[in-house]
Design an enzyme around this catalytic site. Sequence first.
Site, PDB file in Angstrom:
ATOM      1  N   TYR A   1       0.708  -1.065  -0.043  1.00  0.00           N
ATOM      2  CA  TYR A   1      -0.098  -0.084   0.065  1.00  0.00           C
ATOM      3  C   TYR A   1       0.912   1.171   0.069  1.00  0.00           C
ATOM      4  O   TYR A   1       0.784   2.223  -0.651  1.00  0.00           O
ATOM      5  CB  TYR A   1      -0.826   0.036   1.274  1.00  0.00           C
ATOM      6  CG  TYR A   1      -1.904   1.012   1.221  1.00  0.00           C
ATOM      7  CD1 TYR A   1      -2.999   0.758   0.554  1.00  0.00           C
ATOM      8  CD2 TYR A   1      -1.644   2.303   1.546  1.00  0.00           C
ATOM      9  CE1 TYR A   1      -4.154   1.782   0.610  1.00  0.00           C
ATOM     10  CE2 TYR A   1      -2.335   3.491   1.540  1.00  0.00           C
ATOM     11  CZ  TYR A   1      -3.777   3.229   1.060  1.00  0.00           C
ATOM     12  OH  TYR A   1      -4.744   4.037   0.881  1.00  0.00           O
TER      13      TYR A   1
ATOM     14  N   PHE B   1      -9.071  18.479 -24.849  1.00  0.00           N
ATOM     15  CA  PHE B   1      -9.348  17.198 -25.090  1.00  0.00           C
ATOM     16  C   PHE B   1     -10.871  17.097 -24.330  1.00  0.00           C
ATOM     17  O   PHE B   1     -11.107  17.903 -23.303  1.00  0.00           O
ATOM     18  CB  PHE B   1      -8.187  16.347 -24.379  1.00  0.00           C
ATOM     19  CG  PHE B   1      -8.692  14.854 -24.689  1.00  0.00           C
ATOM     20  CD1 PHE B   1      -8.640  14.221 -25.855  1.00  0.00           C
ATOM     21  CD2 PHE B   1      -9.124  13.971 -23.629  1.00  0.00           C
ATOM     22  CE1 PHE B   1      -8.940  12.961 -26.115  1.00  0.00           C
ATOM     23  CE2 PHE B   1      -9.407  12.794 -23.626  1.00  0.00           C
ATOM     24  CZ  PHE B   1      -9.523  12.233 -24.798  1.00  0.00           C
ATOM     25  N   THR B   2     -11.619  15.963 -24.542  1.00  0.00           N
ATOM     26  CA  THR B   2     -12.925  15.919 -23.882  1.00  0.00           C
ATOM     27  C   THR B   2     -13.173  16.170 -22.627  1.00  0.00           C
ATOM     28  O   THR B   2     -13.493  17.085 -21.673  1.00  0.00           O
ATOM     29  CB  THR B   2     -13.577  14.749 -24.390  1.00  0.00           C
ATOM     30  OG1 THR B   2     -12.689  13.705 -23.987  1.00  0.00           O
ATOM     31  CG2 THR B   2     -14.131  14.921 -25.913  1.00  0.00           C
TER      32      THR B   2
ATOM     33  N   ASP C   1       0.358  18.532 -21.455  1.00  0.00           N
ATOM     34  CA  ASP C   1      -0.170  17.180 -21.705  1.00  0.00           C
ATOM     35  C   ASP C   1       0.580  16.476 -22.636  1.00  0.00           C
ATOM     36  O   ASP C   1       0.550  16.354 -23.701  1.00  0.00           O
ATOM     37  CB  ASP C   1      -1.603  17.349 -22.181  1.00  0.00           C
ATOM     38  CG  ASP C   1      -2.319  16.032 -22.140  1.00  0.00           C
ATOM     39  OD1 ASP C   1      -1.873  14.889 -22.296  1.00  0.00           O
ATOM     40  OD2 ASP C   1      -3.662  16.071 -22.268  1.00  0.00           O
TER      41      ASP C   1
ATOM     42  N   LYS D   1      -1.276   5.769 -23.441  1.00  0.00           N
ATOM     43  CA  LYS D   1      -1.166   6.117 -25.006  1.00  0.00           C
ATOM     44  C   LYS D   1       0.395   5.590 -25.373  1.00  0.00           C
ATOM     45  O   LYS D   1       0.832   4.666 -25.419  1.00  0.00           O
ATOM     46  CB  LYS D   1      -1.463   7.331 -25.278  1.00  0.00           C
ATOM     47  CG  LYS D   1      -3.040   7.492 -24.777  1.00  0.00           C
ATOM     48  CD  LYS D   1      -3.513   8.596 -25.362  1.00  0.00           C
ATOM     49  CE  LYS D   1      -4.915   8.517 -25.743  1.00  0.00           C
ATOM     50  NZ  LYS D   1      -5.276   8.711 -27.139  1.00  0.00           N
TER      51      LYS D   1
ATOM     52  N   ARG E   1     -15.454  11.945 -33.545  1.00  0.00           N
ATOM     53  CA  ARG E   1     -15.044  13.153 -32.852  1.00  0.00           C
ATOM     54  C   ARG E   1     -15.497  14.068 -33.717  1.00  0.00           C
ATOM     55  O   ARG E   1     -14.834  14.799 -34.237  1.00  0.00           O
ATOM     56  CB  ARG E   1     -13.221  13.217 -32.914  1.00  0.00           C
ATOM     57  CG  ARG E   1     -12.797  11.701 -32.180  1.00  0.00           C
ATOM     58  CD  ARG E   1     -12.236  11.931 -30.813  1.00  0.00           C
ATOM     59  NE  ARG E   1     -13.705  11.917 -29.754  1.00  0.00           N
ATOM     60  CZ  ARG E   1     -13.253  11.694 -28.420  1.00  0.00           C
ATOM     61  NH1 ARG E   1     -12.209  11.295 -27.943  1.00  0.00           N
ATOM     62  NH2 ARG E   1     -14.678  11.625 -27.885  1.00  0.00           N
TER      63      ARG E   1
ATOM     64  N   PHE F   1     -21.118  11.414 -25.487  1.00  0.00           N
ATOM     65  CA  PHE F   1     -20.490  10.516 -26.692  1.00  0.00           C
ATOM     66  C   PHE F   1     -20.465   9.284 -26.033  1.00  0.00           C
ATOM     67  O   PHE F   1     -20.461   8.290 -26.597  1.00  0.00           O
ATOM     68  CB  PHE F   1     -19.025  11.204 -27.165  1.00  0.00           C
ATOM     69  CG  PHE F   1     -18.142  11.242 -26.346  1.00  0.00           C
ATOM     70  CD1 PHE F   1     -17.869  12.367 -25.862  1.00  0.00           C
ATOM     71  CD2 PHE F   1     -17.316  10.189 -26.172  1.00  0.00           C
ATOM     72  CE1 PHE F   1     -16.738  12.436 -24.919  1.00  0.00           C
ATOM     73  CE2 PHE F   1     -16.088  10.355 -25.408  1.00  0.00           C
ATOM     74  CZ  PHE F   1     -15.956  11.621 -24.651  1.00  0.00           C
TER      75      PHE F   1
HETATM   76  C1  LIG Z   1      -4.333  14.012 -25.028  1.00  0.00           C
HETATM   77  C2  LIG Z   1      -5.229  13.489 -24.038  1.00  0.00           C
HETATM   78  N1  LIG Z   1      -5.313  13.760 -22.703  1.00  0.00           N
HETATM   79  C3  LIG Z   1      -5.939  13.095 -21.676  1.00  0.00           C
HETATM   80  C4  LIG Z   1      -6.459  12.206 -21.951  1.00  0.00           C
HETATM   81  C5  LIG Z   1      -7.358  11.260 -20.574  1.00  0.00           C
HETATM   82  O1  LIG Z   1      -6.741  10.301 -20.413  1.00  0.00           O
HETATM   83  P1  LIG Z   1      -7.475   8.996 -19.890  1.00  0.00           P
HETATM   84  O2  LIG Z   1      -8.137   8.459 -20.847  1.00  0.00           O
HETATM   85  O3  LIG Z   1      -6.141   8.220 -19.340  1.00  0.00           O
HETATM   86  O4  LIG Z   1      -8.171   9.472 -18.843  1.00  0.00           O
HETATM   87  C6  LIG Z   1      -6.606  11.430 -23.124  1.00  0.00           C
HETATM   88  C7  LIG Z   1      -7.096  10.359 -23.441  1.00  0.00           C
HETATM   89  O5  LIG Z   1      -7.240   9.876 -24.661  1.00  0.00           O
HETATM   90  C8  LIG Z   1      -5.730  12.453 -24.316  1.00  0.00           C
HETATM   91  O6  LIG Z   1      -5.644  11.538 -25.491  1.00  0.00           O
END
Ligand SMILES: Cc1ncc(COP(=O)(O)O)c(C=O)c1O
Length: 481
Positions: free
Chosen positions: A79, A131-132, A222, A265, A388, A454
Amino acid sequence: MSIRLSNGKVIPMEMHKIKIVQKTTLSPAAARLAAMAAAGYNTFLLRTRDVFLDMLTDSGTNAMSDNQLAAMMVADDAYAGSESFYKLADSVKDIFGYQHTLPVHQGRAAEHLLAKVFVKPGDVIPMNYHFTTTRAHFELAGGKVLEIYTDEALKTESSVPFKGNIDLDKLHDVIHTYGAEKVSFVRMEATTNLIGGQPFSMANLRDVKNIASEHGIFLLLDASLISENAYFIKQREQGYENVLIKDIVLEMMSLADMCYLSGRKSCSARGGFIATNNKELFDRMAPWLPVYEGFFTYGGMSTKEVEAMAVGMREMVEFDVAGASAQFVKYFVDRLVESRIPAVTPPGGLACHVDAHKFLPGLQSLEYPAGALSAAVFLTSGIRTMERGTISTDRALDGTEMAADVELVRFAVPRRVYTMSHVEYAVDRVKWLYDHRDLIGGLKFTYEPPVLRFFLGKLEPKDNWGAKLVQAFQADFGPDC
Ligand SMILES: Cc1ncc(COP(=O)(O)O)c(C=O)c1O
């Protein structure tokens, strides 16, 4: 790497052997039609047993290396104080040059923590593109996301190599208009996901850093797709041709004040972290980590994944690994462009993107052309792609629908998973679809969730076009295809 054949053709070459495989099946079009209807014409809601090639995403779906799998076997499940975490922290020090690491269970968990600590109601957050999940977290914290991309960014067909750059004049304007104290930070996303996996240049990153630090604003990177961005800098930016990917990544990190990433990724694992050399920023976030994620040495991740990420980080800066997906994406895009099918150019990282507005010019944004095309691709090929576009764009706070800047269908190319014949098959079915595009109609929501619609939204095809498309497909390929 890419190999030139004796006939002059250049093909992407897998620089690995495939030693473990997973079976996949191609169900007939009638079964795909039933599966699509059950999924509400939303590819997220399909079951993988109904999917032939899963090109939904490259997130958490990459092939892991033998060394990553071996590392998972020696994970230290404690832990607190897990040795697995210290291996990850060492990789972060070596590969990114950052001394302080906060592990989190995935990228959006990092965004949640960042929003909680640094975004105040009324703040603005300038960035190359959202990003979303980034936008959702920053807006839920009361901030406003400002996208300050260059004019070229949204042109889907282009030869500009760095469409992920920030427009420096717009950055000056934002700081001037709102005042530096209202800017939470500047966010720069590597291999900008939602505009087709487009990179920024090192020169632009350096300029952004200079402007931000002149005003006492920190620069947040990011880094989810960092190795692909570094690969493009090596391929496309003058002066970097002979620089190792590893050194390009280190230089990028030296320009940023802090980074976060989804380890799903470029790192080919499942997890994430925030890292920095700025102890003051780190200390402001640290107390919240055990509240939301878990103790400092696992942050919500399985220690097996911590081990895999520690190795994945070191491997992602090898040239052949950094370029593994990008070279297949290029091959995919080039084949579509040869057939005059509107794909995003220049080819980006993570996926081949098709411009659904150009593919289906008769459909309005609010008929969701990218969602419709994504469904049509599945019906005619069994390939699962991701919308997208406008479906992926949540309504404004006052409830009005917002048309997306671009309507893209993303054929993700997870790293080291698919081969040339898979790509050739995808290209062939997209070509068939292009010749029959007048059969594809719009979609309408039957269930719309309040946020990130989505993921769970359900839709139906207007005038039952899905069934008619399948009939035409069966007429050409036979009832069992
Ligand atoms: C550029 C980017 N930032 C943040 C995220 C969010 O990451 P996660 O899906 O691991 O929560 C993603 C996910 O695809 C992403 O492509």
